[in-house]
Scaffold this motif. Structure first.
Motif, PDB file in Angstrom:
ATOM      1  N   GLY A 109      -0.188  -6.598   8.357  1.00  0.00           N
ATOM      2  CA  GLY A 109       0.370  -7.254   9.532  1.00  0.00           C
ATOM      3  C   GLY A 109       1.800  -7.730   9.407  1.00  0.00           C
ATOM      4  N   ARG A 110       2.450  -7.583   8.205  1.00  0.00           N
ATOM      5  CA  ARG A 110       3.830  -8.076   8.110  1.00  0.00           C
ATOM      6  C   ARG A 110       4.597  -7.398   6.990  1.00  0.00           C
ATOM      7  NH1 ARG A 110       3.593 -12.468   4.315  1.00  0.00           N
ATOM      8  NH2 ARG A 110       1.450 -12.528   3.562  1.00  0.00           N
ATOM      9  N   GLN A 131       1.022   1.169   8.439  1.00  0.00           N
ATOM     10  CA  GLN A 131       1.568   0.235   9.421  1.00  0.00           C
ATOM     11  C   GLN A 131       2.967   0.668   9.854  1.00  0.00           C
ATOM     12  OE1 GLN A 131       0.060  -4.032   8.666  1.00  0.00           O
ATOM     13  NE2 GLN A 131       0.619  -3.319   6.640  1.00  0.00           N
ATOM     14  N   ARG A 134       6.455  -3.231  15.170  1.00  0.00           N
ATOM     15  CA  ARG A 134       5.948  -3.306  16.529  1.00  0.00           C
ATOM     16  C   ARG A 134       6.929  -2.687  17.519  1.00  0.00           C
ATOM     17  NH1 ARG A 134       3.497  -9.439  17.282  1.00  0.00           N
ATOM     18  NH2 ARG A 134       1.555  -9.075  16.157  1.00  0.00           N
ATOM     19  N   TRP A 161       4.192  -4.872  23.157  1.00  0.00           N
ATOM     20  CA  TRP A 161       4.369  -6.109  22.399  1.00  0.00           C
ATOM     21  C   TRP A 161       5.336  -7.098  23.019  1.00  0.00           C
ATOM     22  CZ3 TRP A 161       0.902  -7.067  18.799  1.00  0.00           C
ATOM     23  CH2 TRP A 161       0.226  -5.998  18.210  1.00  0.00           C
ATOM     24  N   LEU A 167       7.109 -15.301  21.189  1.00  0.00           N
ATOM     25  CA  LEU A 167       6.440 -15.937  20.056  1.00  0.00           C
ATOM     26  C   LEU A 167       5.647 -14.903  19.260  1.00  0.00           C
ATOM     27  CD1 LEU A 167       4.960 -19.221  21.594  1.00  0.00           C
ATOM     28  CD2 LEU A 167       6.831 -19.019  19.941  1.00  0.00           C
ATOM     29  N   GLY A 168       5.889 -14.873  17.960  1.00  0.00           N
ATOM     30  CA  GLY A 168       5.090 -14.006  17.110  1.00  0.00           C
ATOM     31  C   GLY A 168       5.735 -12.674  16.786  1.00  0.00           C
ATOM     32  N   ASN A 169       6.828 -12.317  17.458  1.00  0.00           N
ATOM     33  CA  ASN A 169       7.445 -11.009  17.200  1.00  0.00           C
ATOM     34  C   ASN A 169       8.516 -11.043  16.109  1.00  0.00           C
ATOM     35  OD1 ASN A 169       5.833  -9.361  18.734  1.00  0.00           O
ATOM     36  ND2 ASN A 169       7.007  -9.686  20.615  1.00  0.00           N
ATOM     37  N   LEU A 171       8.663 -13.309  12.360  1.00  0.00           N
ATOM     38  CA  LEU A 171       7.857 -14.292  11.629  1.00  0.00           C
ATOM     39  C   LEU A 171       8.716 -15.287  10.854  1.00  0.00           C
ATOM     40  CD1 LEU A 171       5.006 -11.981  10.256  1.00  0.00           C
ATOM     41  CD2 LEU A 171       5.056 -13.334  12.351  1.00  0.00           C
ATOM     42  N   ARG A 188      11.091 -20.560  10.691  1.00  0.00           N
ATOM     43  CA  ARG A 188       9.832 -20.041  11.223  1.00  0.00           C
ATOM     44  C   ARG A 188       9.600 -20.669  12.590  1.00  0.00           C
ATOM     45  NH1 ARG A 188       5.987 -17.932   7.858  1.00  0.00           N
ATOM     46  NH2 ARG A 188       6.512 -17.910   5.647  1.00  0.00           N
ATOM     47  N   GLY A 189       8.641 -20.130  13.315  1.00  0.00           N
ATOM     48  CA  GLY A 189       8.181 -20.785  14.546  1.00  0.00           C
ATOM     49  C   GLY A 189       9.313 -21.136  15.492  1.00  0.00           C
ATOM     50  N   PRO A 211       6.352  -8.917  12.019  1.00  0.00           N
ATOM     51  CA  PRO A 211       4.956  -8.505  12.187  1.00  0.00           C
ATOM     52  C   PRO A 211       4.855  -6.996  12.358  1.00  0.00           C
ATOM     53  CG  PRO A 211       5.811  -9.247  14.277  1.00  0.00           C
ATOM     54  CD  PRO A 211       6.923  -9.436  13.273  1.00  0.00           C
ATOM     55  N   LEU A 212       3.734  -6.447  11.991  1.00  0.00           N
ATOM     56  CA  LEU A 212       3.540  -4.997  12.056  1.00  0.00           C
ATOM     57  C   LEU A 212       2.385  -4.635  12.982  1.00  0.00           C
ATOM     58  CD1 LEU A 212       3.958  -4.180   8.265  1.00  0.00           C
ATOM     59  CD2 LEU A 212       5.663  -3.975  10.092  1.00  0.00           C
ATOM     60  N   ALA A 213       2.399  -3.396  13.383  1.00  0.00           N
ATOM     61  CA  ALA A 213       1.314  -2.793  14.161  1.00  0.00           C
ATOM     62  C   ALA A 213       0.745  -1.651  13.326  1.00  0.00           C
ATOM     63  CB  ALA A 213       1.869  -2.275  15.489  1.00  0.00           C
ATOM     64  N   PRO A 214      -0.449  -1.168  13.699  1.00  0.00           N
ATOM     65  CA  PRO A 214      -0.954   0.005  12.980  1.00  0.00           C
ATOM     66  C   PRO A 214      -0.073   1.221  13.264  1.00  0.00           C
ATOM     67  CG  PRO A 214      -2.327  -0.473  14.883  1.00  0.00           C
ATOM     68  CD  PRO A 214      -1.364  -1.607  14.756  1.00  0.00           C
TER      69      PRO A 214
END
Lengths: 464, 464
Positions: A109-110, A131, A134, A161, A167-169, A171, A188-189, A211-214
């Motif tokens: 995921g990252r 992976q 995104r 995405w 948020l979240g794209n 990290l 962060r955040g 963050p990563l995607a499959p």
């Protein structure tokens, strides 16, 4: 506050430094020339020297020395931005991050990497773990991830995405400040928005965690559609099929493909509009069902099975700003706008098409925002004069469209025309002398600017 | 058309067959007893014998023999369905697929397996490849994938991926027909809807191919919220955060958690509503930002770091129909409804809460449909009489809510109250004698039924 270029250059002489005027000029340019407005204003610019640090310690050293000698520092990745993000308006030092290209770690995921890593190389490292990123820009093959984060907003993948700012794209970002003694900070955040999409005006990113995607063997497709609205609806409706995984849905009004997409031209009829898609291979059956329900649409290309004499290459290199690039190569008078159609987009698009005809061609990208899919149009514009371009913008706005003007080199003018207090307050803290990418943040230079006209940075180096 | 049970039983004697009345009765039951209405009608039912084939060939043999002897065949997986899907209304043979539990292959993005594999075991096989099922029922630990496809519609994961019926959420089904000489058919694309969610009324699934998502160590969370609308908005807004990957967003109106969630009760205050979430670990920072912007919400549990004396177990075992199950264990008078709130859901939910008070408690699940996130409510109902339950349904409908009635055992009555022509026409072809799961498809038995009252299957075995 007069810069002492010679002293800074001398103090940094042991680093990878370049002061050959020809190569310095080349390294002082990005893709601002997509805009004739920016070309008229930025074409003459060049830095005094270029430093390419080999480590975070060398980044710190460069910023410390330039701070001491009042030398402006403009960070660049590959220089593929279109808003002059990496153009050194006041000269000084260009900080070239090409050596900071290491992919440090890939976790589920990252990914953790350095900012100068090419998007392509980050993806290659992630692919080994099944992976991928995104989202990425259409300049994936040549652009850096740091440049994408500092100067970009989204791209291929944003149909699923959303945008980088969501948020979240992003990290984590590691950032070096431009102070007497530079600090290294980890964000962060909530803190990430201080430095992401800030053009390097308030810190230098030295590490990123994304963050990563499959990863899938995405099937690239071209679909020809006889009606523009039907083409747009095909793209948007497909993005709203929750069980069909896509990475790209682009729409090109005729005759974009006929005129500018050389390898597509033999396969598309006059008047047909083009849709470009990237679909996960295991969703191709479902896509077949989806397509069979749309009689006006015909599949003309799929990357995993086609008989085209000349392979068109990656489908995503027809979308986003590669569309503009392909058009520019054929017709140097082409430029573009960035338009949002709030509410029901179809009547607004019809109005713009009726109003401008061939002068403005719709180029839609499906993007997700706040959980909802919609269009961003990177409309192609046949440029005549700056006055007419301004009129085209005004006419869009008069009909309720939002325009994000790509013919501006400041953060505010290319965005929502007001300053970002978080970015500005962090600049006060991290770059007290205002030496980082000077002239790009109006809020720093001219807090009372009213956006009635294009802003002029008073510190811009004059043409010789 | 009189069934010859003894002849069929004898002809199948070499298979794994069970005719012990006690165990046959146990294997003839599903979780229909969540509904007092179904309990009153189906509790007495039992098959004559149970066959558990060890191969597709044995499935074919069973169907061929039962066809020859006019014996009804009702397929079952684990029997965790709540609509009597696996209840043999006319007796006969229950076809138990417990031996067909092999996971055959896991590829990037898809898994191939037999229908009797438990969802948990399919996931375990996929996890070894970094993947997992897109969606599963709350009975993941005990339910089969074939039962989920034939009798379910969505569940945990539907907040991201939509429903099983959506294009792309089932890739391929292999189906055996109930004819003199059973045929084996492979369905993809448009054909899948013939047999998915058909309760096994028109074929027996012997192999499935399902799309996969990346597997993450999902963090389970409980959030307590002081206001019901704020709790609902938290769940829906989170699902609309495009960069935050979630697998579950459930909302439980107070005092659901206080009364029925024993291990949550010590941690939640009177009057607080509960939100249950599953979030990808690399999105937890972003979720922290999201949550910090909602002052009325407090995080009371996260599965990766908590100090609860008694671990509450998987968070998803509080959602979907496990909510009803937990409530039923405390108060046997509890049952439920399935409600959609079209348009703006908040005023409709407020109206229902005002109208029913403690008699109907909102239990929301966020689901994605047509690209848009919304709520399905599996509202908890304190059951008194069938008449009052019908009145509650009518009052919902009178206020513009849609009710999918879980107190019905037919495909049509639990759905949109009209027959599915594709499923019916395939039944004509694949089950000409009407022996597969008889009584579950009104369109087959009584094409003129008007849905004014609950339908009574005329062929139902009488209570002894």
């Amino acid at each position: 506050m007069t810069p002492d270029i010679a002293a800074a250059r001398a103090a940094l002489g042991h680093l990878d430094i370049d002061d050959n005027p020809v190569s310095v000029r080349a390294k002082s340019r990005d893709f601002f020339w997509y805009s004739p407005v920016l070309k008229a204003r930025l074409d003459h610019l060049t830095a005094d020297f270029v430093v390419a640090p080999r480590s975070e310690a060398e980044v710190i050293e460069t910023l410390r020395v330039c701070h001491a000698h009042n030398v402006p520092v403009t960070v660049r990745g590959a220089g593929t931005g279109n808003y002059g993000q990496a153009m050194p308006l006041a000269g000084g030092c260009v900080l070239h991050l090409k050596h900071l290209d290491r992919v440090t770690a890939v976790h589920p995921g990252r990914v953790i990497c350095q900012p100068g890593a090419l998007l392509r190389d980050v993806d290659a490292a992630c692919n080994a773990h099944g992976q991928e990123l995104r989202m990425f820009s259409s300049t994936w093959a040549t652009a850096t991830i740091g440049g994408f984060i500092a100067g970009g907003s989204g791209g291929i993948g944003s149909c699923t995405w959303g945008q980088l700012r969501d948020l979240g794209n992003i990290l984590r970002l590691r950032v070096v400040t431009m102070e007497e003694t530079p600090r290294v900070l980890e964000f962060r955040g909530e803190e990430l928005s201080r430095v992401s999409h800030a053009y390097g005006t308030n810190g230098v990113i030295t590490e990123v965690e994304m963050p990563l995607a499959p990863a899938y063997d995405w099937v690239g497709l071209f679909v020809a559609v006889d009606d523009f609205d039907a083409a747009a609806r095909l793209a948007l409706d497909l993005a709203n099929e929750d069980g069909i995984l896509i990475k790209l849905a682009s729409v090109f009004e005729a005759p974009t493909a006929q005129d500018y997409f050389q390898r597509v031209r033999p396969h598309i009829r006059d008047g047909e509009h083009l849709v470009a898609l990237m679909i996960a291979p295991h969703a191709m059956d479902a896509f077949g069902v989806f397509l069979s329900r749309r009689p006006g649409a015909r599949l003309i290309y799929r990357s995993d099975a086609h008989d085209w004499d000349r392979d068109p290459g990656p489908v995503f290199e027809y979308g986003w700003n590669h569309t503009t690039l392909r058009a520019l190569k054929v017709d140097p008078a082409i430029t573009y706008l960035q338009v949002l159609y709030p509410g029901d987009p179809y009547p607004k698009m019809a109005k713009m098409r009726a109003l401008f005809g061939a002068e403005v061609l719709q180029h839609l990208e499906v993007i997700r925002a706040g959980g909802t899919c919609g269009f961003a149009s990177l409309s192609l514009v046949k440029f005549t004069t700056e006055e007419r371009l301004e009129e085209i913008v005004r006419l869009h706005e008069a009909h309720g469209c939002f325009v994000f003007n790509p013919h501006r080199y400041t953060l505010e003018e290319g965005g929502r025309q007001h300053r970002d207090e978080g970015q500005l307050s962090f600049k006060r803290e991290a770059d007290p002398k205002g030496l980082l990418n000077p002239g790009k943040m109006i809020g720093w230079d001219d807090p009372d600017f009213d956006y009635a006209t294009i802003w002029h940075y008073p510190g811009m180096k004059a043409a010789e």
